[in-house]
Design an enzyme around this catalytic site. Structure first.
Site, PDB file in Angstrom:
ATOM      1  N   GLU A 117      44.913  47.732  50.801  1.00  0.00           N
ATOM      2  CA  GLU A 117      45.982  46.839  51.245  1.00  0.00           C
ATOM      3  C   GLU A 117      45.434  45.978  52.379  1.00  0.00           C
ATOM      4  OE1 GLU A 117      49.276  48.770  53.192  1.00  0.00           O
ATOM      5  OE2 GLU A 117      50.448  46.922  53.246  1.00  0.00           O
ATOM      6  N   CYS A 161      44.262  38.703  57.793  1.00  0.00           N
ATOM      7  CA  CYS A 161      43.092  37.918  57.400  1.00  0.00           C
ATOM      8  C   CYS A 161      43.136  36.628  58.205  1.00  0.00           C
ATOM      9  CB  CYS A 161      43.185  37.635  55.900  1.00  0.00           C
ATOM     10  SG  CYS A 161      42.072  36.366  55.295  1.00  0.00           S
ATOM     11  N   GLN A 201      37.761  27.111  60.744  1.00  0.00           N
ATOM     12  CA  GLN A 201      38.445  27.183  59.442  1.00  0.00           C
ATOM     13  C   GLN A 201      37.979  26.063  58.505  1.00  0.00           C
ATOM     14  OE1 GLN A 201      42.698  27.336  60.152  1.00  0.00           O
ATOM     15  NE2 GLN A 201      42.530  29.254  61.294  1.00  0.00           N
ATOM     16  N   VAL A 202      38.181  26.303  57.220  1.00  0.00           N
ATOM     17  CA  VAL A 202      37.857  25.354  56.152  1.00  0.00           C
ATOM     18  C   VAL A 202      36.373  24.968  56.152  1.00  0.00           C
ATOM     19  CG1 VAL A 202      38.890  23.510  54.755  1.00  0.00           C
ATOM     20  CG2 VAL A 202      40.180  24.437  56.649  1.00  0.00           C
ATOM     21  N   TYR A 255      33.929  30.077  55.506  1.00  0.00           N
ATOM     22  CA  TYR A 255      33.806  31.460  56.002  1.00  0.00           C
ATOM     23  C   TYR A 255      34.825  32.391  55.349  1.00  0.00           C
ATOM     24  CZ  TYR A 255      30.771  29.795  59.787  1.00  0.00           C
ATOM     25  OH  TYR A 255      29.744  29.245  60.497  1.00  0.00           O
ATOM     26  N   GLY A 256      36.052  31.893  55.163  1.00  0.00           N
ATOM     27  CA  GLY A 256      37.099  32.736  54.582  1.00  0.00           C
ATOM     28  C   GLY A 256      36.739  33.207  53.181  1.00  0.00           C
ATOM     29  N   THR A 257      36.098  32.332  52.411  1.00  0.00           N
ATOM     30  CA  THR A 257      35.681  32.672  51.048  1.00  0.00           C
ATOM     31  C   THR A 257      34.544  33.693  51.077  1.00  0.00           C
ATOM     32  OG1 THR A 257      36.349  30.535  50.223  1.00  0.00           O
ATOM     33  CG2 THR A 257      34.691  31.712  48.925  1.00  0.00           C
ATOM     34  N   ASN A 292      51.936  29.922  53.595  1.00  0.00           N
ATOM     35  CA  ASN A 292      50.916  28.869  53.745  1.00  0.00           C
ATOM     36  C   ASN A 292      49.504  29.351  53.428  1.00  0.00           C
ATOM     37  OD1 ASN A 292      50.440  30.417  55.964  1.00  0.00           O
ATOM     38  ND2 ASN A 292      50.903  28.846  57.487  1.00  0.00           N
ATOM     39  N   VAL A 330      48.969  31.261  50.559  1.00  0.00           N
ATOM     40  CA  VAL A 330      48.944  31.587  49.128  1.00  0.00           C
ATOM     41  C   VAL A 330      47.809  30.826  48.436  1.00  0.00           C
ATOM     42  CG1 VAL A 330      50.222  31.353  46.956  1.00  0.00           C
ATOM     43  CG2 VAL A 330      51.361  32.304  48.968  1.00  0.00           C
TER      44      VAL A 330
HETATM   45  N1  ACO Z   1      46.252  26.860  52.029  1.00  0.00           N
HETATM   46  C1  ACO Z   1      45.648  26.390  50.929  1.00  0.00           C
HETATM   47  N2  ACO Z   1      44.331  26.362  50.749  1.00  0.00           N
HETATM   48  C2  ACO Z   1      43.584  26.838  51.742  1.00  0.00           C
HETATM   49  C3  ACO Z   1      44.119  27.329  52.951  1.00  0.00           C
HETATM   50  C4  ACO Z   1      45.519  27.335  53.067  1.00  0.00           C
HETATM   51  N3  ACO Z   1      46.131  27.787  54.168  1.00  0.00           N
HETATM   52  N4  ACO Z   1      43.115  27.720  53.752  1.00  0.00           N
HETATM   53  C5  ACO Z   1      41.994  27.455  53.083  1.00  0.00           C
HETATM   54  N5  ACO Z   1      42.281  26.929  51.882  1.00  0.00           N
HETATM   55  C6  ACO Z   1      41.358  26.531  50.835  1.00  0.00           C
HETATM   56  C7  ACO Z   1      40.267  25.628  51.319  1.00  0.00           C
HETATM   57  O1  ACO Z   1      40.647  24.282  51.259  1.00  0.00           O
HETATM   58  C8  ACO Z   1      39.153  25.960  50.357  1.00  0.00           C
HETATM   59  O2  ACO Z   1      39.337  25.277  49.135  1.00  0.00           O
HETATM   60  P1  ACO Z   1      38.068  24.665  48.349  1.00  0.00           P
HETATM   61  O3  ACO Z   1      37.225  25.849  48.001  1.00  0.00           O
HETATM   62  O4  ACO Z   1      38.694  23.996  47.186  1.00  0.00           O
HETATM   63  O5  ACO Z   1      37.406  23.752  49.312  1.00  0.00           O
HETATM   64  C9  ACO Z   1      39.364  27.430  50.074  1.00  0.00           C
HETATM   65  O6  ACO Z   1      40.728  27.705  50.366  1.00  0.00           O
HETATM   66  C10 ACO Z   1      38.514  28.332  50.916  1.00  0.00           C
HETATM   67  O7  ACO Z   1      38.425  27.820  52.216  1.00  0.00           O
HETATM   68  P2  ACO Z   1      37.572  28.522  53.342  1.00  0.00           P
HETATM   69  O8  ACO Z   1      36.925  27.476  54.181  1.00  0.00           O
HETATM   70  O9  ACO Z   1      36.712  29.561  52.763  1.00  0.00           O
HETATM   71  O10 ACO Z   1      38.768  29.200  54.148  1.00  0.00           O
HETATM   72  P3  ACO Z   1      38.844  29.483  55.717  1.00  0.00           P
HETATM   73  O11 ACO Z   1      37.514  29.841  56.256  1.00  0.00           O
HETATM   74  O12 ACO Z   1      39.573  28.383  56.396  1.00  0.00           O
HETATM   75  O13 ACO Z   1      39.762  30.778  55.728  1.00  0.00           O
HETATM   76  C11 ACO Z   1      42.077  31.364  56.109  1.00  0.00           C
HETATM   77  C12 ACO Z   1      41.047  30.749  55.146  1.00  0.00           C
HETATM   78  C13 ACO Z   1      41.669  32.795  56.398  1.00  0.00           C
HETATM   79  C14 ACO Z   1      43.441  31.333  55.438  1.00  0.00           C
HETATM   80  C15 ACO Z   1      42.054  30.553  57.418  1.00  0.00           C
HETATM   81  O14 ACO Z   1      42.354  29.214  57.156  1.00  0.00           O
HETATM   82  C16 ACO Z   1      43.028  31.057  58.479  1.00  0.00           C
HETATM   83  O15 ACO Z   1      42.670  31.878  59.312  1.00  0.00           O
HETATM   84  N6  ACO Z   1      44.272  30.562  58.491  1.00  0.00           N
HETATM   85  C17 ACO Z   1      45.279  30.942  59.496  1.00  0.00           C
HETATM   86  C18 ACO Z   1      45.701  32.394  59.382  1.00  0.00           C
HETATM   87  C19 ACO Z   1      46.275  32.746  58.017  1.00  0.00           C
HETATM   88  O16 ACO Z   1      47.078  32.031  57.459  1.00  0.00           O
HETATM   89  N7  ACO Z   1      45.846  33.903  57.489  1.00  0.00           N
HETATM   90  C20 ACO Z   1      46.352  34.486  56.274  1.00  0.00           C
HETATM   91  C21 ACO Z   1      47.690  35.071  56.530  1.00  0.00           C
HETATM   92  S1  ACO Z   1      48.217  36.194  55.258  1.00  0.00           S
HETATM   93  C22 ACO Z   1      47.499  37.680  55.664  1.00  0.00           C
HETATM   94  O17 ACO Z   1      46.893  37.807  56.700  1.00  0.00           O
HETATM   95  C23 ACO Z   1      47.690  38.837  54.734  1.00  0.00           C
END
Ligand code: ACO
EC number: 2.3.1.48
Length: 165
Positions: free
Chosen positions: A73, A77, A84-85, A88-90, A116, A118
């Protein structure tokens, strides 16, 4: 750049990283009570896969493996605001999947995704359709009405991290 997974094991360096991660979650997940974040990040039944750069935490995923049920679970994250973006998240999720499969023996993840986020989870292979039998997960994970339950099936063979670490 390193991807490392630790729980609260009393090792100083790991504790410093976990505290850094807890602070990132506190800023990036403003709807989550801070005490709740600390409690789960420091809870010994949770583990955190972290992105470490120049010995500093850039982000991470805190999860609880349910070994008998073979699923994890995801509780939190996040990646720190100015990183961000950038992908790193991927990469973090890929390292988590590999670790969960090869070290924890898990086959699935469940998470309550914020609305936001999803899109991010969909790109990581999560679906709103839950294919696991309810008996396998119901009662294990906490109900949480601030998000959408999503599932990810971990591929049994895919080298998640070998190609682009
Ligand atoms: N909505 C839609 N798409 C997204 C979002 C988002 N919020 N964030 C990233 N993406 C997309 C990117 O555009 C990218 O798409 P691409 O591959 O077509 O270019 C893809 O997802 C991967 O992007 P990464 O650069 O790998 O993502 P990143 O390093 O920004 O990490 C994360 C994503 C963790 C959501 C980050 O943006 C973040 O910390 N956001 C704020 C906190 C948050 O919302 N966390 C999740 C809450 S839910 C939970 O914790 C269970």
């Amino acid at each position: 750049l390193k991807f490392l997974c630790y729980s609260n094991d009393g090792v100083d360096e790991h504790m410093i990283w976990l505290i850094g991660l807890k602070n990132i979650f506190g800023r990036q997940l403003p709807n989550m009570p801070k005490e709740y974040i600390v409690r789960l990040v420091m809870d010994r039944s949770h583990k955190s896969m972290m992105v470490i750069r120049h010995n500093q935490v850039v982000g991470g995923i805190t999860y609880r493996p349910y070994y008998s049920q073979k699923f994890g679970e995801i509780a939190f994250c996040a990646i720190t605001a100015d990183e961000q973006v950038k992908g790193y998240g991927t990469r973090l999720m890929n390292h988590l999947k590999q670790h969960a499969r090869d070290v924890d023996g898990l086959t699935h993840f469940l998470t309550y995704a914020d609305n936001n986020a999803v899109g991010y989870f969909v790109k990581q292979g999560f679906t709103k359709e839950i294919t696991m039998d309810k008996e396998r997960w119901q009662g294990y994970i906490k109900d949480y009405d601030g998000g959408i339950l999503m599932e990810c099936k971990i591929n049994l063979k895919l080298p998640y991290t070998d190609l682009a670490t």
